[in-house]
Design a protein around this motif. Structure first.
Motif, PDB file in Angstrom:
ATOM      1  N   PRO A 155       0.805  -1.236   0.000  1.00  0.00           N
ATOM      2  CA  PRO A 155       0.000   0.000   0.000  1.00  0.00           C
ATOM      3  C   PRO A 155       0.830   1.273   0.000  1.00  0.00           C
ATOM      4  CG  PRO A 155      -0.551  -1.418   1.881  1.00  0.00           C
ATOM      5  CD  PRO A 155       0.680  -1.964   1.261  1.00  0.00           C
ATOM      6  N   THR A 156       2.067   1.203   0.527  1.00  0.00           N
ATOM      7  CA  THR A 156       2.856   2.427   0.677  1.00  0.00           C
ATOM      8  C   THR A 156       3.998   2.549  -0.323  1.00  0.00           C
ATOM      9  OG1 THR A 156       4.176   1.284   2.372  1.00  0.00           O
ATOM     10  CG2 THR A 156       2.347   2.677   3.132  1.00  0.00           C
ATOM     11  N   VAL A 157       4.600   1.431  -0.714  1.00  0.00           N
ATOM     12  CA  VAL A 157       5.769   1.504  -1.600  1.00  0.00           C
ATOM     13  C   VAL A 157       5.373   1.477  -3.069  1.00  0.00           C
ATOM     14  CG1 VAL A 157       7.949   0.402  -2.235  1.00  0.00           C
ATOM     15  CG2 VAL A 157       7.264   0.500   0.167  1.00  0.00           C
ATOM     16  N   VAL A 216       3.692   4.537   6.506  1.00  0.00           N
ATOM     17  CA  VAL A 216       2.308   4.480   6.993  1.00  0.00           C
ATOM     18  C   VAL A 216       2.004   5.731   7.806  1.00  0.00           C
ATOM     19  CG1 VAL A 216       0.704   3.243   8.504  1.00  0.00           C
ATOM     20  CG2 VAL A 216       2.208   1.963   6.964  1.00  0.00           C
ATOM     21  N   VAL A 217       2.944   6.127   8.650  1.00  0.00           N
ATOM     22  CA  VAL A 217       2.755   7.326   9.473  1.00  0.00           C
ATOM     23  C   VAL A 217       2.574   8.561   8.603  1.00  0.00           C
ATOM     24  CG1 VAL A 217       3.903   8.878  11.108  1.00  0.00           C
ATOM     25  CG2 VAL A 217       3.960   6.397  11.471  1.00  0.00           C
ATOM     26  N   LEU A 218       3.324   8.653   7.506  1.00  0.00           N
ATOM     27  CA  LEU A 218       3.217   9.822   6.627  1.00  0.00           C
ATOM     28  C   LEU A 218       1.844   9.942   5.989  1.00  0.00           C
ATOM     29  CD1 LEU A 218       6.715   9.707   4.867  1.00  0.00           C
ATOM     30  CD2 LEU A 218       5.930  11.318   6.624  1.00  0.00           C
ATOM     31  N   GLY A 219       1.101   8.854   5.959  1.00  0.00           N
ATOM     32  CA  GLY A 219      -0.252   8.889   5.412  1.00  0.00           C
ATOM     33  C   GLY A 219      -1.301   9.310   6.417  1.00  0.00           C
ATOM     34  N   LEU A 220      -0.918   9.495   7.682  1.00  0.00           N
ATOM     35  CA  LEU A 220      -1.860   9.921   8.719  1.00  0.00           C
ATOM     36  C   LEU A 220      -2.056  11.436   8.666  1.00  0.00           C
ATOM     37  CD1 LEU A 220      -0.489   7.853  11.756  1.00  0.00           C
ATOM     38  CD2 LEU A 220      -2.484   7.298  10.312  1.00  0.00           C
ATOM     39  N   ALA A 230      -1.905  15.235   9.757  1.00  0.00           N
ATOM     40  CA  ALA A 230      -0.797  15.928  10.434  1.00  0.00           C
ATOM     41  C   ALA A 230      -1.037  16.056  11.931  1.00  0.00           C
ATOM     42  CB  ALA A 230      -0.602  17.311   9.815  1.00  0.00           C
ATOM     43  N   ALA A 231      -2.275  16.281  12.330  1.00  0.00           N
ATOM     44  CA  ALA A 231      -2.574  16.449  13.759  1.00  0.00           C
ATOM     45  C   ALA A 231      -2.278  15.167  14.529  1.00  0.00           C
ATOM     46  CB  ALA A 231      -4.033  16.846  13.943  1.00  0.00           C
ATOM     47  N   ARG A 232      -2.604  14.030  13.951  1.00  0.00           N
ATOM     48  CA  ARG A 232      -2.343  12.753  14.642  1.00  0.00           C
ATOM     49  C   ARG A 232      -0.851  12.436  14.652  1.00  0.00           C
ATOM     50  NH1 ARG A 232      -5.931   7.920  12.746  1.00  0.00           N
ATOM     51  NH2 ARG A 232      -6.634   9.268  11.064  1.00  0.00           N
ATOM     52  N   ARG A 233      -0.160  12.783  13.572  1.00  0.00           N
ATOM     53  CA  ARG A 233       1.289  12.567  13.560  1.00  0.00           C
ATOM     54  C   ARG A 233       1.950  13.367  14.689  1.00  0.00           C
ATOM     55  NH1 ARG A 233       0.967  13.473   7.858  1.00  0.00           N
ATOM     56  NH2 ARG A 233       2.193  15.396   8.068  1.00  0.00           N
ATOM     57  N   ARG A 234       1.453  14.574  14.910  1.00  0.00           N
ATOM     58  CA  ARG A 234       2.047  15.449  15.923  1.00  0.00           C
ATOM     59  C   ARG A 234       1.702  14.987  17.343  1.00  0.00           C
ATOM     60  NH1 ARG A 234      -0.080  19.469  14.069  1.00  0.00           N
ATOM     61  NH2 ARG A 234      -1.853  19.728  15.481  1.00  0.00           N
ATOM     62  N   THR A 235       0.479  14.523  17.550  1.00  0.00           N
ATOM     63  CA  THR A 235       0.026  14.239  18.912  1.00  0.00           C
ATOM     64  C   THR A 235       0.158  12.777  19.332  1.00  0.00           C
ATOM     65  OG1 THR A 235      -2.254  13.945  18.119  1.00  0.00           O
ATOM     66  CG2 THR A 235      -1.612  16.162  18.849  1.00  0.00           C
ATOM     67  N   GLN A 236       0.243  11.831  18.379  1.00  0.00           N
ATOM     68  CA  GLN A 236       0.220  10.419  18.775  1.00  0.00           C
ATOM     69  C   GLN A 236       1.433   9.605  18.300  1.00  0.00           C
ATOM     70  OE1 GLN A 236      -4.405  10.155  17.731  1.00  0.00           O
ATOM     71  NE2 GLN A 236      -3.670   8.216  18.574  1.00  0.00           N
ATOM     72  N   VAL A 237       2.323  10.212  17.554  1.00  0.00           N
ATOM     73  CA  VAL A 237       3.490   9.491  17.036  1.00  0.00           C
ATOM     74  C   VAL A 237       4.748   9.984  17.743  1.00  0.00           C
ATOM     75  CG1 VAL A 237       4.902   9.016  15.005  1.00  0.00           C
ATOM     76  CG2 VAL A 237       2.412   9.152  14.793  1.00  0.00           C
ATOM     77  N   ARG A 238       5.580   9.039  18.157  1.00  0.00           N
ATOM     78  CA  ARG A 238       6.861   9.386  18.764  1.00  0.00           C
ATOM     79  C   ARG A 238       7.975   8.510  18.174  1.00  0.00           C
ATOM     80  NH1 ARG A 238       4.245  12.968  19.741  1.00  0.00           N
ATOM     81  NH2 ARG A 238       3.788  14.039  21.702  1.00  0.00           N
TER      82      ARG A 238
END
Length: 318
Positions: A107-109, A250-254, A256-264
């Motif tokens: 799905p991503t590559v 996969v994260v890049l497809g989320l 922006a708000a969720r990437r900032r608040t839920q990804v570390r």
């Protein structure tokens, strides 16, 4: 045994029967009458002195003595196909090419290179099939695929690997998780979380569990659920049911708000999965596979320009 009378058509019919496990379906797939196909196969068996199929079984079964003969027929047919490809290809990549891709990459590559590759190499007839790692390895060995796009290194004897890029892994946490106050998340911290992970058979599962250590645990809530979809794992985490580890594409497809608040990020050295193209060592479609590798490498470099240098490549086989 007079092999001079064996024809390519007879071998194609035999292979078609093995694939379909039915004379009727094989005849339909070969666009011939069932009576004509059966007659040619009886003649082939007489010439070889071997009974290829057990016709008393449903579905049809290959006989023990017929199995090696059919395997050799596949090799002969494939070499004939390669002869045509070598002649037609010339100096430009051309002809049919079969690529297997694992589900956690497709799905991503694939979107990173398929469009550009098709425009740059219009004479290549690319067929892509989504398969698990063990299926791709088996088909490469059986000469039923030209290449596989997988997590590497696999170190499988008889196969050639070419690393194309590295994809960092990141922690995805539920809203309000105390770990979100940190800049990075450690292995030890992940071990304390119930993790949603891929089911058995997915190399990404092996990579996550090997990174977190033997004491890590899959999700322990009174729910038993397995999914090969990153999207599903993300939704479960969003509901506060646990945490997960995601590849960066996969994260890049989320949003922006969720990437900032839920990804570390995970603590250095950053765990990464290596993405590679795998072919058989005697592979003759080198122009196509080289062009394909270049397109994938360029797509990954464009999508992941900041791939971690201080990284550790996780073993896809655990």
């Amino acid at each position: 045994m007079d092999l001079a009378q064996v024809t390519l058509a007879q071998m194609r019919y035999a292979v078609a029967v093995e694939d379909a496990q039915s004379f009727r379906l094989a005849a339909e797939n070969c666009h011939v009458s069932q009576a004509g196909l059966s007659m040619q196969l009886r003649k082939l068996e007489e010439l070889l002195g071997v009974r290829l199929f057990d016709r008393s079984k449903k579905p049809l079964l290959v006989t023990p003595e017929g199995a090696p003969a059919l395997a050799q027929m596949r090799a002969v047919l494939r070499e004939m196909e390669r002869l045509g490809q070598v002649v037609a290809e010339g100096d430009e990549p051309a002809g049919p090419f079969r690529l297997g891709v694992i589900p956690t990459l497709s799905p991503t590559v694939l979107p990173l290179f398929l469009g550009g590759f098709a425009l740059a190499h219009p004479r290549v007839e690319l067929t892509v099939e989504e398969l698990r790692t063990e299926e791709i390895i088996a088909r490469l060995r059986a000469d039923a695929l030209d290449a596989g796009l997988l997590a590497t290194p696999l170190r499988v004897p008889g196969l050639r690997e070419e690393a194309l890029g590295r994809e960092p892994m990141l922690a995805y946490l539920p809203p309000g998780d105390p770990l979100l106050r940190r800049k990075t998340v450690s292995q030890a911290a992940l071990r304390e979380r119930d993790l949603w992970i891929m089911p058995e058979g997915h190399c990404f599962r092996s990579q996550v569990l090997s990174y977190c250590g033997n004491s890590s645990r899959p999700h322990r809530a009174p729910i038993h659920f397995e999914s090969g979809s990153f999207e599903t794992l993300v939704r479960l985490v969003d509901e506060g049911l646990g945490a997960t580890v995601l590849p960066e594409l996969v994260v890049l497809g989320l949003p922006a708000a969720r990437r900032r608040t839920q990804v570390r990020p995970l603590v250095a050295p950053t765990p990464v999965r290596e993405i590679g193209l795998v072919t058989a060592r005697d592979h003759l479609r080198r122009r196509v596979s080289d062009a394909l590798a270049a397109a994938i490498r360029e797509g990954l470099a464009r999508a992941l320009p900041g791939a971690a240098r201080n990284a550790v490549v996780l073993d896809p086989l655990g």
